[in-house]
Design an enzyme around this catalytic site. Sequence first.
Site, PDB file in Angstrom:
ATOM      1  N   GLU A   1      51.639  20.661  45.184  1.00  0.00           N
ATOM      2  CA  GLU A   1      52.352  19.445  44.775  1.00  0.00           C
ATOM      3  C   GLU A   1      51.395  18.338  44.354  1.00  0.00           C
ATOM      4  O   GLU A   1      51.781  17.406  43.637  1.00  0.00           O
ATOM      5  CB  GLU A   1      53.265  18.947  45.886  1.00  0.00           C
ATOM      6  CG  GLU A   1      52.539  18.385  47.093  1.00  0.00           C
ATOM      7  CD  GLU A   1      53.503  17.856  48.157  1.00  0.00           C
ATOM      8  OE1 GLU A   1      54.408  17.074  47.792  1.00  0.00           O
ATOM      9  OE2 GLU A   1      53.342  18.220  49.333  1.00  0.00           O
TER      10      GLU A   1
ATOM     11  N   ASP B   1      32.288  43.497  28.377  1.00  0.00           N
ATOM     12  CA  ASP B   1      31.027  42.821  28.688  1.00  0.00           C
ATOM     13  C   ASP B   1      29.881  43.251  27.791  1.00  0.00           C
ATOM     14  O   ASP B   1      28.897  42.514  27.654  1.00  0.00           O
ATOM     15  CB  ASP B   1      30.641  43.089  30.145  1.00  0.00           C
ATOM     16  CG  ASP B   1      31.565  42.391  31.129  1.00  0.00           C
ATOM     17  OD1 ASP B   1      32.506  41.720  30.684  1.00  0.00           O
ATOM     18  OD2 ASP B   1      31.347  42.533  32.350  1.00  0.00           O
TER      19      ASP B   1
ATOM     20  N   ALA C   1      27.583  59.771  27.483  1.00  0.00           N
ATOM     21  CA  ALA C   1      27.653  59.978  26.039  1.00  0.00           C
ATOM     22  C   ALA C   1      26.825  58.904  25.343  1.00  0.00           C
ATOM     23  O   ALA C   1      26.823  57.743  25.758  1.00  0.00           O
ATOM     24  CB  ALA C   1      29.099  59.921  25.557  1.00  0.00           C
TER      25      ALA C   1
ATOM     26  N   GLY D   1      22.642  37.422  37.400  1.00  0.00           N
ATOM     27  CA  GLY D   1      23.246  37.624  36.090  1.00  0.00           C
ATOM     28  C   GLY D   1      23.382  39.094  35.719  1.00  0.00           C
ATOM     29  O   GLY D   1      22.851  39.981  36.394  1.00  0.00           O
TER      30      GLY D   1
ATOM     31  N   SER E   1      37.774  48.758  32.481  1.00  0.00           N
ATOM     32  CA  SER E   1      39.064  48.133  32.195  1.00  0.00           C
ATOM     33  C   SER E   1      39.372  48.091  30.701  1.00  0.00           C
ATOM     34  O   SER E   1      40.482  48.419  30.272  1.00  0.00           O
ATOM     35  CB  SER E   1      39.086  46.713  32.770  1.00  0.00           C
ATOM     36  OG  SER E   1      38.936  46.744  34.170  1.00  0.00           O
TER      37      SER E   1
ATOM     38  N   HIS F   1      57.523  20.225  48.145  1.00  0.00           N
ATOM     39  CA  HIS F   1      56.935  19.666  49.361  1.00  0.00           C
ATOM     40  C   HIS F   1      57.397  20.432  50.600  1.00  0.00           C
ATOM     41  O   HIS F   1      58.559  20.850  50.676  1.00  0.00           O
ATOM     42  CB  HIS F   1      57.360  18.194  49.482  1.00  0.00           C
ATOM     43  CG  HIS F   1      56.794  17.496  50.674  1.00  0.00           C
ATOM     44  ND1 HIS F   1      55.481  17.101  50.758  1.00  0.00           N
ATOM     45  CD2 HIS F   1      57.382  17.157  51.850  1.00  0.00           C
ATOM     46  CE1 HIS F   1      55.282  16.534  51.923  1.00  0.00           C
ATOM     47  NE2 HIS F   1      56.406  16.545  52.607  1.00  0.00           N
TER      48      HIS F   1
ATOM     49  N   CYS G   1      34.829  46.507  37.524  1.00  0.00           N
ATOM     50  CA  CYS G   1      35.817  45.724  38.276  1.00  0.00           C
ATOM     51  C   CYS G   1      36.414  46.526  39.423  1.00  0.00           C
ATOM     52  O   CYS G   1      36.476  46.064  40.556  1.00  0.00           O
ATOM     53  CB  CYS G   1      36.922  45.241  37.336  1.00  0.00           C
ATOM     54  SG  CYS G   1      38.212  44.307  38.196  1.00  0.00           S
TER      55      CYS G   1
ATOM     56  N   TYR H   1      43.715  55.317  37.969  1.00  0.00           N
ATOM     57  CA  TYR H   1      43.234  55.155  36.598  1.00  0.00           C
ATOM     58  C   TYR H   1      43.101  56.499  35.897  1.00  0.00           C
ATOM     59  O   TYR H   1      43.447  56.648  34.719  1.00  0.00           O
ATOM     60  CB  TYR H   1      41.883  54.433  36.603  1.00  0.00           C
ATOM     61  CG  TYR H   1      41.985  52.931  36.547  1.00  0.00           C
ATOM     62  CD1 TYR H   1      41.534  52.225  35.438  1.00  0.00           C
ATOM     63  CD2 TYR H   1      42.526  52.204  37.605  1.00  0.00           C
ATOM     64  CE1 TYR H   1      41.616  50.839  35.379  1.00  0.00           C
ATOM     65  CE2 TYR H   1      42.622  50.835  37.560  1.00  0.00           C
ATOM     66  CZ  TYR H   1      42.171  50.148  36.447  1.00  0.00           C
ATOM     67  OH  TYR H   1      42.264  48.786  36.394  1.00  0.00           O
TER      68      TYR H   1
ATOM     69  N   GLY I   1      22.542  31.532  41.380  1.00  0.00           N
ATOM     70  CA  GLY I   1      23.417  30.399  41.662  1.00  0.00           C
ATOM     71  C   GLY I   1      24.787  30.525  41.036  1.00  0.00           C
ATOM     72  O   GLY I   1      25.557  29.564  41.029  1.00  0.00           O
TER      73      GLY I   1
ATOM     74  N   TYR J   1      28.589  32.850  40.209  1.00  0.00           N
ATOM     75  CA  TYR J   1      29.764  33.145  41.035  1.00  0.00           C
ATOM     76  C   TYR J   1      29.517  34.298  41.998  1.00  0.00           C
ATOM     77  O   TYR J   1      29.983  34.278  43.145  1.00  0.00           O
ATOM     78  CB  TYR J   1      30.989  33.395  40.151  1.00  0.00           C
ATOM     79  CG  TYR J   1      31.006  34.698  39.398  1.00  0.00           C
ATOM     80  CD1 TYR J   1      31.638  35.811  39.918  1.00  0.00           C
ATOM     81  CD2 TYR J   1      30.394  34.822  38.157  1.00  0.00           C
ATOM     82  CE1 TYR J   1      31.664  37.019  39.235  1.00  0.00           C
ATOM     83  CE2 TYR J   1      30.407  36.008  37.464  1.00  0.00           C
ATOM     84  CZ  TYR J   1      31.040  37.114  38.006  1.00  0.00           C
ATOM     85  OH  TYR J   1      31.056  38.305  37.328  1.00  0.00           O
TER      86      TYR J   1
ATOM     87  N   GLU K   1      29.971  33.791  45.966  1.00  0.00           N
ATOM     88  CA  GLU K   1      31.012  34.581  46.621  1.00  0.00           C
ATOM     89  C   GLU K   1      30.443  35.397  47.772  1.00  0.00           C
ATOM     90  O   GLU K   1      30.996  35.404  48.891  1.00  0.00           O
ATOM     91  CB  GLU K   1      31.693  35.490  45.589  1.00  0.00           C
ATOM     92  CG  GLU K   1      32.584  34.718  44.633  1.00  0.00           C
ATOM     93  CD  GLU K   1      33.117  35.557  43.489  1.00  0.00           C
ATOM     94  OE1 GLU K   1      34.089  35.129  42.853  1.00  0.00           O
ATOM     95  OE2 GLU K   1      32.556  36.647  43.216  1.00  0.00           O
TER      96      GLU K   1
ATOM     97  N   LYS L   1      35.191  43.457  45.979  1.00  0.00           N
ATOM     98  CA  LYS L   1      34.703  42.154  46.439  1.00  0.00           C
ATOM     99  C   LYS L   1      35.848  41.306  46.974  1.00  0.00           C
ATOM    100  O   LYS L   1      35.727  40.659  48.017  1.00  0.00           O
ATOM    101  CB  LYS L   1      34.012  41.424  45.291  1.00  0.00           C
ATOM    102  CG  LYS L   1      33.563  40.016  45.637  1.00  0.00           C
ATOM    103  CD  LYS L   1      33.511  39.145  44.412  1.00  0.00           C
ATOM    104  CE  LYS L   1      34.877  38.997  43.763  1.00  0.00           C
ATOM    105  NZ  LYS L   1      34.799  38.345  42.434  1.00  0.00           N
TER     106      LYS L   1
ATOM    107  N   GLU M   1      32.831  59.180  30.618  1.00  0.00           N
ATOM    108  CA  GLU M   1      32.446  58.285  31.714  1.00  0.00           C
ATOM    109  C   GLU M   1      31.455  59.026  32.607  1.00  0.00           C
ATOM    110  O   GLU M   1      31.780  60.075  33.169  1.00  0.00           O
ATOM    111  CB  GLU M   1      33.675  57.864  32.514  1.00  0.00           C
ATOM    112  CG  GLU M   1      33.368  57.073  33.770  1.00  0.00           C
ATOM    113  CD  GLU M   1      32.497  55.856  33.501  1.00  0.00           C
ATOM    114  OE1 GLU M   1      31.392  55.784  34.093  1.00  0.00           O
ATOM    115  OE2 GLU M   1      32.904  54.982  32.698  1.00  0.00           O
TER     116      GLU M   1
ATOM    117  N   ARG N   1      16.475  29.559  41.014  1.00  0.00           N
ATOM    118  CA  ARG N   1      15.300  29.107  40.262  1.00  0.00           C
ATOM    119  C   ARG N   1      15.529  27.752  39.588  1.00  0.00           C
ATOM    120  O   ARG N   1      14.574  27.086  39.182  1.00  0.00           O
ATOM    121  CB  ARG N   1      14.913  30.148  39.212  1.00  0.00           C
ATOM    122  CG  ARG N   1      15.962  30.385  38.145  1.00  0.00           C
ATOM    123  CD  ARG N   1      15.537  31.484  37.198  1.00  0.00           C
ATOM    124  NE  ARG N   1      16.561  31.752  36.202  1.00  0.00           N
ATOM    125  CZ  ARG N   1      16.464  32.697  35.271  1.00  0.00           C
ATOM    126  NH1 ARG N   1      15.383  33.441  35.203  1.00  0.00           N
ATOM    127  NH2 ARG N   1      17.443  32.887  34.415  1.00  0.00           N
TER     128      ARG N   1
END
Length: 448
Positions: free
Chosen positions: A442, A304, A115, A263, A15, A437, A43, A99, A176, A178, A182, A51, A35, A199
């Site tokens: 709300e 990242d 590369a 991680g 990205s 409402h 992503c 892309y 533990g 995301y 998920e 995902k 690439e 852990r």
Amino acid sequence: MSDYDYDLFVIGAGSGGVRAARVSAAHGAKVAVAEEYRVGGTCVIRGCVPKKLLVYGAHFAEDLQDARRFGWDVPDCTFNWPVLRDNVLADVDRLNGLYTQTLDNHGVEIIHERATIAGPHEVRLASGRTLTAKYILVAVGAWPMVPDCEGAEYGITSNEVFHLETMPRRVVIAGGGYIANEFAGIFHEFGAHVTIVNRSDTILRGYDEQIRDRLLQISMMKGIDFRFNAPFEKVVKKDDGSLTVHMKGCDPIDCDVLLFATGRKPKTEGLGLENAAVELDGQGAIKVDDYSQSTCPSIYAVGDVTNRVQLTPVAIREGQAFADTVFDNNPHTVDYNCIPSAVFSHPPMAGVGMTEAEARNTLGSIKVYTSDFRAMKNVLAGRNERGLYKMICNAETGKVVGLHMIGPDAPEILQAAAIAVKAGLTKQAFDDTVALHPSMAEELVLMR
């Protein structure tokens, strides 16, 4: 004529790299992107996009059950994993093509090779060819970490999870964060028995404690098991192909799939950064300044691989800022304050700004408002799952400094509300807004 083959050479077509390459080319630069796998990056190819499609698929498990309470004669349904898997992978192919088309339309040359950096202005391709560039941008992202224990090679990561041949009956998820929570929700809704092994004694560290505790409570109520303070000792593969996971402090667990969600680390190993005196931090991330420039003046990094904020929209902002700064004579930086984030669990969480603990430590005097409610849809469906919205304010000024929520469509609701937090609006501004409402959103303007 330029002294270099390219004005900009980008390593990595994720990205951040794609945005930087496209915008730089639009500013008149001669750009190439290398690439080694597929255009789109983590992503699009193996992360948030596929995902989220699995999350959508998983939601039908509860929706089909709830539909009966709304008058729909829904027969007992079975889930066909290969159908969803193949449809998701086909959509990844479609996005990969889009892309690629975007880069082609902007005149960016795509080089489908690995590369590495050979010098401050030089890259070496896997084929042995050497190319030069006035600037080099590293945008190779991060890679899943795997615990160093006996038998770890029998587990999979989020890279491989989208390609499973069959849907497992028993899944152990290590971690533990995301990704762990998920996929716990996804596998559970698809009918697997899920155990999260962590852990430490905390899930979703960094999120508001009250919100993450609500997710833990709901997850356990649904039937997801948790093992805390349980570091891995070894993984044993049995004759039938199943696994036994051994942990310190608790009984072994048998499973069909072990997913490591422990991680991600910057993918800098073997990149040749030492050839240009590019410095790394203790986690292997490229050190950069506010303008994404590394310790080598001609080499920049975004996304990242810098380990600043591991979020796709942040990488895109960094790629845009780099291109505008270097090739449009418009220097600007990315504002990392008040970045909204979400966990697409079941139910989803979302938040922006300070948590309650952060606000107390930073501001001292705060006011916290909450709304603990059961969504109208859940009431009629007979589902006892409760949502929780939380607003944290500076007690002296009334300024909203944090907004956190868990419940149906929380990320969709928070995106708009995050604008108010970013703009520095006060609790009074929410109070002065008439409620829409009936809606879950709300609750944001009804907290007293």
